[in-house]
Write an enzyme that holds these catalytic residues in place. Structure first.
Site, short mmCIF file in Angstrom:
data_model
loop_
_atom_site.label_atom_id
_atom_site.label_comp_id
_atom_site.label_asym_id
_atom_site.label_seq_id
_atom_site.Cartn_x
_atom_site.Cartn_y
_atom_site.Cartn_z
N GLY A 1 1.14 -0.55 0.80
CA GLY A 1 -0.14 0.11 0.14
C GLY A 1 0.90 1.09 0.24
O GLY A 1 1.01 1.15 1.12
N ALA B 1 0.01 7.74 -0.14
CA ALA B 1 0.84 9.01 0.79
C ALA B 1 2.01 8.17 1.52
O ALA B 1 2.59 8.29 1.57
CB ALA B 1 -0.04 9.75 1.33
N MET B 2 1.16 7.66 2.68
CA MET B 2 2.32 7.22 4.07
C MET B 2 2.26 5.49 3.76
O MET B 2 4.14 6.16 3.87
CB MET B 2 1.29 6.95 4.87
N ASN C 1 -5.03 3.81 10.32
CA ASN C 1 -5.60 4.19 10.97
C ASN C 1 -7.29 2.90 10.84
O ASN C 1 -7.44 2.50 10.10
CB ASN C 1 -6.67 5.87 10.13
N LYS D 1 -6.31 7.39 19.41
CA LYS D 1 -6.45 7.75 17.88
C LYS D 1 -8.07 7.61 17.06
O LYS D 1 -7.84 9.16 15.73
CB LYS D 1 -5.05 7.73 16.58
N ASN E 1 -10.05 10.59 15.18
CA ASN E 1 -10.35 10.23 13.33
C ASN E 1 -11.99 10.46 13.26
O ASN E 1 -12.87 10.73 12.57
CB ASN E 1 -9.61 9.42 12.44
N ASN F 1 -12.96 13.78 11.71
CA ASN F 1 -12.15 13.89 10.45
C ASN F 1 -13.78 13.20 10.15
O ASN F 1 -14.55 13.95 8.83
CB ASN F 1 -11.63 12.08 10.24
N GLU G 1 -12.81 5.72 5.10
CA GLU G 1 -12.46 4.52 6.22
C GLU G 1 -13.74 4.75 7.47
O GLU G 1 -13.35 3.97 8.39
CB GLU G 1 -11.24 4.49 6.64
P1 NAD Z 1 -3.40 7.38 -0.12
O1 NAD Z 1 -4.93 6.97 -0.75
O2 NAD Z 1 -2.46 7.74 0.12
O3 NAD Z 1 -3.76 5.93 -0.69
C1 NAD Z 1 -4.12 4.75 -0.44
C2 NAD Z 1 -4.94 3.81 -2.13
O4 NAD Z 1 -4.81 4.84 -2.45
C3 NAD Z 1 -3.00 3.56 -2.25
O5 NAD Z 1 -3.40 2.06 -2.89
C4 NAD Z 1 -3.36 4.66 -4.10
O6 NAD Z 1 -2.08 4.42 -4.41
C5 NAD Z 1 -4.66 4.16 -3.81
N1 NAD Z 1 -5.00 5.75 -5.00
C6 NAD Z 1 -5.02 6.41 -3.67
N2 NAD Z 1 -5.52 7.76 -4.88
C7 NAD Z 1 -5.69 6.63 -6.43
C8 NAD Z 1 -6.19 7.29 -7.15
N3 NAD Z 1 -6.92 8.78 -7.69
N4 NAD Z 1 -6.90 6.30 -8.09
C9 NAD Z 1 -6.58 5.33 -7.93
N5 NAD Z 1 -5.88 4.88 -6.47
C10 NAD Z 1 -5.69 5.75 -5.79
O7 NAD Z 1 -4.09 6.52 2.06
P2 NAD Z 1 -2.22 7.15 3.03
O8 NAD Z 1 -2.74 8.60 3.10
O9 NAD Z 1 -1.74 6.64 2.38
O10 NAD Z 1 -3.04 6.40 3.90
C11 NAD Z 1 -2.75 5.03 4.69
C12 NAD Z 1 -3.59 4.50 6.05
O11 NAD Z 1 -2.38 5.43 6.77
C13 NAD Z 1 -4.99 5.29 6.00
O12 NAD Z 1 -4.80 4.52 7.40
C14 NAD Z 1 -4.97 6.31 6.62
O13 NAD Z 1 -5.99 6.52 7.75
C15 NAD Z 1 -3.49 6.14 7.26
N6 NAD Z 1 -3.20 7.51 7.74
C16 NAD Z 1 -2.72 8.42 6.69
C17 NAD Z 1 -2.40 9.65 7.13
C18 NAD Z 1 -2.14 10.53 5.99
O14 NAD Z 1 -1.30 11.98 6.56
N7 NAD Z 1 -2.63 10.33 4.84
C19 NAD Z 1 -1.77 9.92 8.56
C20 NAD Z 1 -2.12 8.83 8.69
C21 NAD Z 1 -2.42 7.48 9.12
#
Ligand code: NAD
Length: 309
Positions: free
Chosen positions: A7, A10-11, A103, A185, A189, A193, A271
């Protein structure tokens, strides 16, 4: 260490790049083909306060992975967890350790269906990141991680994993009660959120409403009922005060929570089923009353119906 980030939104991109810079052998695994192609073709574009760079890191679609990791870091969205666990099963050995940093609630029980308990490590992180497009992330700010073993016999393994993260600058500490931190946490959220998404406001605007403290306390109290049943004691006053501190614009006040960004800005699913929805579903099984979480979950799903095409 050989590490797969399962996965790499972003993270996952943040953790993958920081762990690779520290000298680990790291790959990214992600189902978004355009994202994987861009990373492999151009490198991952990373924007920071100091500029932009193209970072070279191998990326794979889940079905194409040719790598045997010692450690897998799970960073899907909650609703992508099962699909990812099924997809990576072929690359796991009986020794592969798994760290879950998503999360939300209820992930341990899901992961236990695929991975031996001794290999599961749960965590929670205060790092943040933003995905700006395929192959393009913004990484600013600071953070930390807490990690703990699920199997009581695996504390030493958890501490070794913390050291790997810490050596990469991810500020990891061993937690003696990570489920408490995960629930605390989830309360943040499940209030900010969810409510900012439904009310279409940022955190400071929400905090300025006369209803904010009552709404937060009501929701946290509902989370507390289910948490107590899972052996986690939440102090409603303490958690509500913790949340209220985030209203300050110098903290998170100017921020639109990630659920807002996913649903309102990008029309992506949320989520919610792993936050308020988890609480409502577990409460129903336990004959507990959590009507506000139930209604909020239905409202977010209704908003998804309207916005996600
Ligand atoms: P994300 O939305 O950046 O990515 C999640 C998935 O969605 C990935 O597989 C990504 O490739 C896909 N995706 C995103 N945009 C897309 C698009 N336009 N088309 C097709 N696929 C797409 O998720 P994240 O923010 O990395 O979050 C991952 C976990 O970490 C979650 O549980 C989140 O709640 C948690 N989290 C996030 C943050 C943050 O700042 N982003 C902080 C702490 C915890």
């Amino acid at each position: 260490m050989k590490i797969a980030i399962a996965g790499a939104g972003a993270m996952g991109s943040r953790f993958g790049t920081m762990l690779k810079r520290a000298g680990n052998d790291v790959i990214l695994i992600d189902p978004w083909a355009e994202h994987v192609d861009k990373i492999n073709h151009d490198g991952l574009q990373i924007d920071t306060d100091n500029g932009s760079e193209q970072f070279q890191i191998p990326a794979f679609l889940p079905q194409d992975v040719d790598f045997q990791p010692e450690l897998v870091v799970l960073f899907t969205k909650s609703m992508g967890l099962v699909t990812m666990l099924k997809a990576i099963e072929p690359i796991l050995t009986p020794e592969t350790k798994i760290v879950c940093l998503l999360n939300g609630l209820g992930h341990t029980e899901v992961i236990e269906k695929y991975i031996p308990k001794a290999n599961i490590f749960m965590g929670v992180t205060l790092w943040t990141a933003a995905l700006l497009g395929a192959g393009h992330v913004k990484l600013v700010g600071d953070g930390s991680i807490e990690i703990q073993n699920i199997d009581p016999a695996e504390a030493d393994a958890a501490k070794k994993i913390c050291a790997v993260f810490d050596d990469a600058g991810l500020k990891a500490t061993y937690s003696s009660n990570v489920m408490f931190s995960i629930w605390r946490k989830a309360c943040v959220n499940g209030t900010l959120n969810t409510l900012c998404t439904l009310l279409d406001c940022n955190i400071a605007e929400f905090g300025g409403l006369p209803q904010s403290n009552d709404l937060v306390r009501t929701i946290v109290a509902e989370f507390g009922k289910v948490a107590a049943n899972e052996g986690v004691l939440l102090n409603v006053d303490e958690v509500a005060q913790h949340i209220a501190k985030l209203y300050d614009p110098s903290q998170a006040g100017e921020h639109y929570p990630s659920m807002y960004q996913d649903l309102i800005l990008h029309h992506r699913l949320t989520e919610i089923d792993y936050l308020n929805g988890y609480v409502a579903a577990q409460a129903a099984k336990l004959n507990l009353q959590t009507p506000v979480c139930q209604v909020l979950t239905e409202m977010v799903h209704a908003k998804e119906q309207l916005l996600v095409k």
